[in-house]
Structure formats: structure tokens, C-alpha cells
Design an enzyme around this catalytic site. Sequence first.
Site, PDB file in Angstrom:
ATOM      1  N   ASP A  89      12.997   4.429  -9.058  1.00 36.70           N
ATOM      2  CA  ASP A  89      11.989   5.478  -9.210  1.00 36.70           C
ATOM      3  C   ASP A  89      12.580   6.886  -9.156  1.00 36.70           C
ATOM      4  OD1 ASP A  89      12.584   5.820  -6.540  1.00 36.70           O
ATOM      5  OD2 ASP A  89      10.585   5.353  -5.790  1.00 36.70           O
ATOM      6  N   HIS A 118      -0.588  10.896   0.956  1.00 36.53           N
ATOM      7  CA  HIS A 118       0.070  11.355  -0.278  1.00 36.53           C
ATOM      8  C   HIS A 118      -0.567  10.713  -1.519  1.00 36.53           C
ATOM      9  CE1 HIS A 118       3.026  13.657   1.772  1.00 36.53           C
ATOM     10  NE2 HIS A 118       3.771  12.645   2.185  1.00 36.53           N
ATOM     11  N   HIS A 171       8.151   6.670   0.998  1.00 35.13           N
ATOM     12  CA  HIS A 171       7.659   7.745   0.147  1.00 35.13           C
ATOM     13  C   HIS A 171       6.544   7.217  -0.737  1.00 35.13           C
ATOM     14  CE1 HIS A 171      11.339   6.564  -2.508  1.00 35.13           C
ATOM     15  NE2 HIS A 171      10.286   5.911  -2.952  1.00 35.13           N
ATOM     16  N   HIS A 199       2.386  17.637   3.084  1.00 31.52           N
ATOM     17  CA  HIS A 199       2.743  17.635   4.495  1.00 31.52           C
ATOM     18  C   HIS A 199       2.042  18.761   5.237  1.00 31.52           C
ATOM     19  CE1 HIS A 199       6.627  15.192   3.677  1.00 31.52           C
ATOM     20  NE2 HIS A 199       5.609  14.412   3.980  1.00 31.52           N
ATOM     21  N   GLY A 240      19.502   3.753   3.347  1.00 26.62           N
ATOM     22  CA  GLY A 240      19.747   2.984   4.553  1.00 26.62           C
ATOM     23  C   GLY A 240      18.924   3.506   5.713  1.00 26.62           C
TER      24      GLY A 240
END
Length: 293
Positions: free
Chosen positions: A202, A253, A215, A259, A208
Amino acid sequence: MLPVLSRVHDPHLRPNGLSGNNTKPSPFGFLKAMQGCRKGDTEKGIRDLKLYLARFGYLNYQKNPNVTDLEEDHFDEELEVAIKSYQVFYHLNATGTLDGPTVSQMAMPRCGCPDKVTHKHTDHNSLHTVSHYQFLPGTPKWTRSQLTYGFGPSFPAQFMPAVDRAFGKWATASSGYFTFSRAGSYEGADLKISFERGDHGDGYPFNGSGEVLAHAFPPPDGRFHYDADENWVIGAVQGAFDVETLALHEIGHLLGLGHSQFQDAIMWSTLASGVTKGLSPDDIQGLDTLYGI
């Protein structure tokens, strides 16, 4: 970018059943060695700091990441202004230097979505005085209120009820404006939820454990990805992250919220391990304002 109780309460189990012990250093670890950096310094790692701030919306930094020179590792005035903007957003002392509290905040595990559209010098004067919610770039929102969601083929079944609960809480917060129901298929769902790792196609690869937790993409995209390399559990377990808390954040979202600058809001960008959170009045007011509820 989310039961079988004997598994979900074990912080060392991942969705695929593998051990969560990960000796890979944190991708944000470079920040600690740079504590105390300020304008005029030239030091290895400043280029990575610029890339960090660009990634999360505080700095326009378009240089080729494969090119390294002294200028890229130079702490210039634009970087100082970007750090001040970051410090203001997170209610830190706006020194413009990479001080201890700023390093600690930057190193926190967080959502992968940017905090801002782009860095602007006027951000200091445009903060909400009461409400701290924000909308995503372009103020995207859904044109219908009945939405479906589906889980990817490898999504752990024991975590699905936690995500169901998160959707239910947003539906209640919308005073019934939104309804969320499971789709007949993952492919046909408005909102697609999956566990991914590394470069998953994407354009926003995970790196990691210990950096980006999850997201999600704004309307009408509808994709929501957990990082499968994190330790996921149900509830507050030290050393692991609560599936439902992250779902609440990323669903925000998916609905078009950005945010928040209010630390108690679910739309605050970072989350410590072993913590659970719920929706705050700031989150609900943001949704009400966005959709005219």
C-alpha cells in the site's frame, strides 16, 4: 495501522501463534543518540530525523533518500521550525532542540497516519482553543451512513469480537447515525481490516515491532491494517497492545478524523503498551462536527 482467553492474554503470542520476542532494534532508536541536537549541528542521524518529521507531516523534505551528504545531516532553520511545530502539537516546551521530552515522545509506538497535512509556519496560531480534534486532508467523509466491514483471510478469529465492539462504540457515539455490519465477504466490504507485515503493497510499509502499530486510509478507501509484528492482546497487558483500543483509533481515521492534540482522546497518535483507552468527548465532538450530527 485489534476469544481464546489462554492465547489473547499471553503478551508473547502474535496473531500467527509465533513468539513475540523480537531482538530487532526499534526503528526509532536513532533518536536517543541525537538527544541535545540543535540548530547549527551536523551529525549523523539528522537526515533520519528529517525523514521522520516529513513522514508525520511536520516538514517538506523531498530529497532522494538514497543520497547522503553533509547538508542532509545538517540541523538547519527549517528543521528547527519543524521541531517546534511538533513540540507545540504534543504540548511540549517549544525549544526547537531535540531535548529529552521530545525524544521520548517521538520514540513512542504510534499510528502511521500523519499528524498534519504538511508543515506550516502558522500552525502555532491555528490550534483549537477548546476542541483539539482534526479532520483528514480534504475533509473526506462517507456519503452514506450504513457501512459494512470485513476481515482479511488471515485475521485471527479471537480478535474479531474486539473490533466488533469498537465499531459498536463508534455507532453509539454517532447517536445512531452510523451503523456497521459485517459484510458477506472481505472483498465486498466498505471497510477492510487485516494484519499485514513489512512491505504489504500500500506504499506504507511496516518496519517491525516498536514503531508504527497500525494505519488506516480515509473515506472512501476503507483499508485498515494492523502491524502483525507487534504483540496484540485483548485488554491491558504490559508489553503488548490492545486490539480494541487500536481499532477505535483507526476506525476514527476510516471515518475521516485526523489526530487530536488532546492526549486523552482516542485520536491521540501514540499508545503505550499495556494501556486501554476509550472514546472521549473530543472524539465524539469531532465526528459530530464532521458529519453534522
